[in-house]
Design a protein around this motif. Structure first.
Motif, PDB file in Angstrom:
ATOM      1  N   HIS A 147      13.241   9.922   5.940  1.00  0.00           N
ATOM      2  CA  HIS A 147      13.463   9.263   7.153  1.00  0.00           C
ATOM      3  C   HIS A 147      12.234   8.131   7.512  1.00  0.00           C
ATOM      4  O   HIS A 147      12.717   7.081   8.065  1.00  0.00           O
ATOM      5  CB  HIS A 147      13.683  10.322   8.590  1.00  0.00           C
ATOM      6  N   LEU A 148      10.985   8.555   7.030  1.00  0.00           N
ATOM      7  CA  LEU A 148       9.785   7.611   7.119  1.00  0.00           C
ATOM      8  C   LEU A 148       9.815   6.551   6.145  1.00  0.00           C
ATOM      9  O   LEU A 148       9.087   5.664   6.226  1.00  0.00           O
ATOM     10  CB  LEU A 148       8.607   8.658   7.156  1.00  0.00           C
ATOM     11  N   SER A 149      10.586   6.507   5.155  1.00  0.00           N
ATOM     12  CA  SER A 149      10.560   5.602   4.294  1.00  0.00           C
ATOM     13  C   SER A 149      11.164   4.291   4.740  1.00  0.00           C
ATOM     14  O   SER A 149      12.109   4.222   5.401  1.00  0.00           O
ATOM     15  CB  SER A 149      11.239   5.906   2.967  1.00  0.00           C
ATOM     16  N   ARG A 150      10.415   3.332   4.265  1.00  0.00           N
ATOM     17  CA  ARG A 150      10.882   1.780   4.852  1.00  0.00           C
ATOM     18  C   ARG A 150      11.858   1.447   3.822  1.00  0.00           C
ATOM     19  O   ARG A 150      12.465   0.290   4.314  1.00  0.00           O
ATOM     20  CB  ARG A 150       9.592   0.883   4.382  1.00  0.00           C
ATOM     21  N   TYR A 151      12.362   2.197   2.732  1.00  0.00           N
ATOM     22  CA  TYR A 151      13.546   1.743   2.037  1.00  0.00           C
ATOM     23  C   TYR A 151      14.722   2.795   2.422  1.00  0.00           C
ATOM     24  O   TYR A 151      15.425   2.849   1.544  1.00  0.00           O
ATOM     25  CB  TYR A 151      13.164   2.068   0.604  1.00  0.00           C
ATOM     26  N   ALA A 152      14.762   3.426   3.414  1.00  0.00           N
ATOM     27  CA  ALA A 152      15.704   4.438   3.730  1.00  0.00           C
ATOM     28  C   ALA A 152      17.053   3.392   4.164  1.00  0.00           C
ATOM     29  O   ALA A 152      16.896   2.453   4.654  1.00  0.00           O
ATOM     30  CB  ALA A 152      15.355   5.141   4.909  1.00  0.00           C
ATOM     31  N   LYS A 153      18.160   4.116   3.555  1.00  0.00           N
ATOM     32  CA  LYS A 153      19.341   3.282   3.746  1.00  0.00           C
ATOM     33  C   LYS A 153      19.967   3.176   5.057  1.00  0.00           C
ATOM     34  O   LYS A 153      20.274   1.914   5.304  1.00  0.00           O
ATOM     35  CB  LYS A 153      20.263   4.136   3.079  1.00  0.00           C
ATOM     36  N   PHE A 154      19.740   4.060   6.021  1.00  0.00           N
ATOM     37  CA  PHE A 154      19.990   3.604   7.431  1.00  0.00           C
ATOM     38  C   PHE A 154      19.246   2.458   7.997  1.00  0.00           C
ATOM     39  O   PHE A 154      19.649   1.909   8.857  1.00  0.00           O
ATOM     40  CB  PHE A 154      19.701   4.762   8.404  1.00  0.00           C
ATOM     41  N   ARG A 155      17.945   2.232   7.261  1.00  0.00           N
ATOM     42  CA  ARG A 155      17.237   0.884   7.931  1.00  0.00           C
ATOM     43  C   ARG A 155      17.776  -0.412   7.974  1.00  0.00           C
ATOM     44  O   ARG A 155      17.606  -1.613   8.336  1.00  0.00           O
ATOM     45  CB  ARG A 155      15.825   1.144   7.537  1.00  0.00           C
ATOM     46  N   LYS A 156      18.849  -0.397   6.745  1.00  0.00           N
ATOM     47  CA  LYS A 156      19.446  -1.513   6.360  1.00  0.00           C
ATOM     48  C   LYS A 156      20.930  -1.800   7.232  1.00  0.00           C
ATOM     49  O   LYS A 156      21.386  -3.040   7.304  1.00  0.00           O
ATOM     50  CB  LYS A 156      19.794  -1.705   4.915  1.00  0.00           C
ATOM     51  N   GLU A 157      21.094  -0.770   8.100  1.00  0.00           N
ATOM     52  CA  GLU A 157      22.364  -1.084   8.751  1.00  0.00           C
ATOM     53  C   GLU A 157      21.972  -1.761   9.984  1.00  0.00           C
ATOM     54  O   GLU A 157      20.902  -2.055  10.561  1.00  0.00           O
ATOM     55  CB  GLU A 157      22.705   0.317   9.258  1.00  0.00           C
ATOM     56  N   PRO A 158      22.917  -2.298  10.892  1.00  0.00           N
ATOM     57  CA  PRO A 158      22.828  -3.362  11.929  1.00  0.00           C
ATOM     58  C   PRO A 158      22.167  -2.583  13.032  1.00  0.00           C
ATOM     59  O   PRO A 158      22.289  -1.556  13.077  1.00  0.00           O
ATOM     60  CB  PRO A 158      24.308  -3.697  12.176  1.00  0.00           C
ATOM     61  N   ALA A 159      21.559  -3.163  13.698  1.00  0.00           N
ATOM     62  CA  ALA A 159      20.769  -2.787  15.058  1.00  0.00           C
ATOM     63  C   ALA A 159      21.626  -1.994  15.977  1.00  0.00           C
ATOM     64  O   ALA A 159      22.738  -2.631  16.309  1.00  0.00           O
ATOM     65  CB  ALA A 159      19.691  -3.882  15.804  1.00  0.00           C
ATOM     66  N   THR A 160      21.461  -0.829  16.613  1.00  0.00           N
ATOM     67  CA  THR A 160      22.367  -0.313  17.526  1.00  0.00           C
ATOM     68  C   THR A 160      22.232  -0.899  18.827  1.00  0.00           C
ATOM     69  O   THR A 160      21.213  -1.531  19.248  1.00  0.00           O
ATOM     70  CB  THR A 160      21.942   1.088  17.624  1.00  0.00           C
ATOM     71  N   ILE A 178       0.946  -1.159   0.069  1.00  0.00           N
ATOM     72  CA  ILE A 178      -0.089   0.002  -0.062  1.00  0.00           C
ATOM     73  C   ILE A 178       0.782   1.368   0.038  1.00  0.00           C
ATOM     74  O   ILE A 178       0.420   2.175  -0.626  1.00  0.00           O
ATOM     75  CB  ILE A 178      -0.934   0.113   1.264  1.00  0.00           C
ATOM     76  N   SER A 179       1.817   1.349   0.835  1.00  0.00           N
ATOM     77  CA  SER A 179       2.745   2.458   1.102  1.00  0.00           C
ATOM     78  C   SER A 179       4.105   2.270   1.027  1.00  0.00           C
ATOM     79  O   SER A 179       4.602   1.150   1.577  1.00  0.00           O
ATOM     80  CB  SER A 179       2.133   3.106   2.367  1.00  0.00           C
ATOM     81  N   GLN A 180       4.875   3.188   0.896  1.00  0.00           N
ATOM     82  CA  GLN A 180       6.527   3.062   0.768  1.00  0.00           C
ATOM     83  C   GLN A 180       6.908   3.608   2.256  1.00  0.00           C
ATOM     84  O   GLN A 180       8.019   3.618   2.354  1.00  0.00           O
ATOM     85  CB  GLN A 180       7.019   3.982  -0.304  1.00  0.00           C
ATOM     86  N   LEU A 181       5.725   4.199   2.948  1.00  0.00           N
ATOM     87  CA  LEU A 181       6.464   4.553   4.240  1.00  0.00           C
ATOM     88  C   LEU A 181       6.053   3.727   5.253  1.00  0.00           C
ATOM     89  O   LEU A 181       5.664   2.572   5.165  1.00  0.00           O
ATOM     90  CB  LEU A 181       5.434   5.944   4.755  1.00  0.00           C
TER      91      LEU A 181
END
Length: 691
Positions: free
Chosen positions: A599-612, A503-506
């Motif tokens: 920042h809200l995009s589910r495809y933002a690059k930072f979301r692919k980084e390892p969990a902090t 439905i959404s890219q967010l």
């Protein structure tokens, strides 16, 4: 004819494109592709237009003509006037144009407020509105305000162009004084959420609940492509009539349907912001000799004896190529596009109304507000995922006309299979049938009955399944509700529902109970279905402040606390979940900066980084069991899991787990009982229904 004075320099011999409208040809021209240059009209042509096209003559008042309304039209007008008397001043109806009959029935709210403003976005709609008003109310003085035609505002009704009045920076609207107007009527009201319309409404102060002006809109398809709700202009849907009952009652002509598979794969065609196909990309894929031949051959095969065929194409190039294909097959076809000169367009349309030629190809011109009742065949050669656009194209052939028994719809179905996307619109899908079901000369009412019977059978089957005893061979997962899934399961992006990615890219989350959440930098937006079946959105804002209390540790960094404000309804809603979420997406894009949206995009690059490390510590704190390893997560997955936990998904999951345990225990007892039953050979047998 204009073609008799065109210079020879306008002609070329390349067979690849029709570069000027074929409507310039003499009526007896041979049915073959003829190519024109895209150069401007010559001086001779302009002089011909000035000398042969007469200006509109002033309308002379005629005796009152009795115009009999259809029952549903009278009911609609009575309903709207009743609601108006009750205080509903911003109404919209899902019905074709009937405002000409309502204008004189609207009583002036003030002694000076006697005028009516009718607004629309295209010249054809304005001229059509003027004709309809004068046909029903010959005694009214009607002016047009559009382009070079300036209204003196002395008339009873002003029919005005939205681009002329509502364009940003335009001063034309300043001459309108709200004190003299009782009503604003918006034709094709599904456009009314656009900024140009809102400028007009705001100029008259009609958005104010205390305004005396009655805002009324009508459209056969009260729905926008981008999910924006029309509540900024309207606050009440006063009347709705589906086209199926209107066909049954004889107010619309009967419809015959034939679907044709083209085998053209459009699965990788890019989509626009409204989740429909990008026209340029779609045209490149379907504007092929093979598919165009299928369209024309299908018309020759199925539409024999049809007098007026309207063809919908994707863009200008596709329109001209389809028109040339018809002519190569010996069919006298014409076309109109946005580049067609206004004089030529009017002549072409009038000749089509007069049945001077059998086929008219267009793109984006005749989808709405066009009154050509003699159309008895429609070719849907333009694939779309939009229900609104599809219904608009269908509606062009459904008007009644003498000698017209039905309208044939040739629906060309291409191959579209893409994970996470709604399929193509077609007549079978519109009726609720299997999109793979091909139809040939099928009556749409019979097909609709078939669809209703199919729904009834499915409902009965579902009810029977509820009454059956559990099948022990089925997995326990059969009881799992997707939105209640374990928030610790590492599935996709851990959003809790695969359909959200469709439905959404967010980065929307499913938190259970039919609740969907979008986490913002300064709060959240929650979408859920309410008791009336409508999906609505609430915005809960969060504020941060520094803790300066005596209990705060002064030796560490300043402590910040959060305050959650009460949730506030947004002016957004939808008939279904996808439209509600897309409406919120539109609101987010107009409210937050470009960086915030990224920042809200589910495809933002930072979301692919390892969990902090803070994310991992927080997840371990809430960890249930020992099968979950948060170190395997990406930053985006961790954000989604934590977001779902804090928004209530964890509690809902635990409740569902308890239900599943009880159900599994019951099934275990049932399996044991079945094993015992195998040993019983004689005597009464307990029925499974009694378990």
């Amino acid at each position: 004819m204009l073609c008799q004075i065109l210079s020879a320099s306008h002609l070329k011999t390349s067979p690849q494109r029709c570069l000027r409208p074929i409507t310039l040809f003499a009526r007896q021209a041979p049915a073959r592709p003829i190519i024109f240059n895209l150069s401007p009209l010559t001086l001779q042509t302009r002089r011909f237009a000035r000398t042969h096209i007469k200006p509109a003559e002033p309308y002379l008042a005629q005796p009152q003509v009795q115009y009999e309304l259809r029952p549903y039209q009278a009911e609609c007008i009575d309903t709207c006037l009743m609601l108006y008397s009750e205080g509903h001043k911003r109404q919209v109806v899902s019905l074709p144009v009937i405002f000409a009959n309502m204008i004189p029935k609207i009583l002036p709210p003030l002694p000076t407020a006697t005028k009516t403003l009718v607004i629309a976005h295209r010249e054809e709609l304005l001229e059509q509105a003027r004709r309809q008003i004068l046909r029903v109310n010959p005694g009214l003085n009607v002016e047009i305000d559009m382009g070079k035609r300036h209204a003196k505002l002395e008339g009873d009704v002003i029919v005005a162009s939205v681009p002329s009045l509502g364009r940003k920076g335009a001063t034309r609207l300043e001459k309108y004084d709200q004190r003299y107007f009782k009503c604003i009527i918006i034709d094709e009201a599904h456009h009314a959420a656009a900024e140009s319309y809102r400028r007009i409404i705001n100029h008259f102060g009609a958005a104010d609940p205390d305004s005396h002006i009655f805002v009324w809109g009508c459209s056969a398809t009260v729905r926008r492509h981008d999910g924006l709700r029309l509540s900024g202009v309207f606050d009440y849907v006063a009347y709705y009539q589906d086209f199926m009952p209107m066909i049954e009652q004889g107010w619309l002509c009967k419809m015959k349907v034939t679907t044709i598979e083209t085998k053209i794969d459009i699965s990788d065609v890019k989509l626009n912001q409204f989740r429909d196909f990008k026209e340029a990309d779609l045209s490149r894929r379907i504007n092929t000799t093979e598919r165009n031949d299928i369209v024309v051959r299908s018309h020759l095969k199925f539409a024999e004896g049809r007098c007026s065929t309207l063809v919908f194409a994707v863009d200008i190039t596709h329109t001209m190529e389809l028109c040339n294909t018809f002519r190569r097959y010996g069919v006298n076809a014409r076309f109109i596009t946005s580049e067609t000169h206004q004089v030529e367009r009017q002549e072409t349309l009038q000749m089509f109304r007069d049945r001077a030629y059998p086929v008219l190809v267009n793109c984006g011109i005749l989808t709405e507000g066009t009154d050509i009742p003699n159309i008895d065949c429609v070719l849907l050669a333009r694939p779309t995922k939009s229900t609104t656009l599809f219904q608009q194209m269908l509606g062009r052939g459904m008007r009644l006309h003498p000698g017209k028994d039905n309208c044939l719809m040739l629906d060309f179905v291409d191959n579209f299979k893409r994970a996470g996307e709604q399929g193509l619109m077609s007549i079978p899908t519109l009726l609720g049938l299997d999109p793979k079901d091909l139809m040939e000369d099928a009556d749409v009412l019979e097909a609709n009955k078939k669809a209703e019977q199919r729904k009834s059978v499915l409902k009965v089957n579902e009810d029977e399944e509820l009454d059956e005893e559990p099948d022990t061979t089925r997995k326990i997962a059969r009881l799992t509700v997707t939105e209640y899934d374990n928030p610790y399961d590492i599935i996709d992006d851990c959003s809790g529902s695969p359909q959200l990615m469709k439905i959404s890219q967010l980065s929307w989350l499913s938190v259970g109970g039919g609740v969907y959440v979008l986490q913002l930098k300064d709060g959240t937006v929650r979408v859920e279905q309410e008791e009336d079946g409508i999906y609505r959105a609430k915005h809960r804002k969060t504020s941060k402040f520094q803790d300066t209390s005596d209990s705060a540790d002064k030796r560490t960094k300043p402590a910040f606390r959060k305050i959650q404000h009460p949730p506030v309804y947004l002016h957004l809603s939808g008939d279904d979940l996808p439209s509600a979420i897309r409406a919120v997406d539109t609101w987010v894009k107009t409210t937050y900066s470009h960086t915030g949206i990224q920042h809200l995009s589910r495809y933002a690059k930072f979301r692919k980084e390892p969990a902090t490390e803070p994310q991992i510590r927080l997840l371990k704190k809430h960890l249930i069991g020992d099968t979950f390893d948060p170190s395997r997560l990406t930053k985006g997955q961790a954000m989604n899991i934590l977001g779902r936990l804090f928004e209530g998904a964890g509690k809902k999951w635990r409740v569902e787990e308890e239900k599943k345990k009880k159900e599994e225990k019951r099934w275990s007892q049932e399996r044991k009982w079945k094993e015992q039953m195998k040993e019983i050979m004689v005597g009464p047998i307990r029925k499974m229904e009694d378990v």
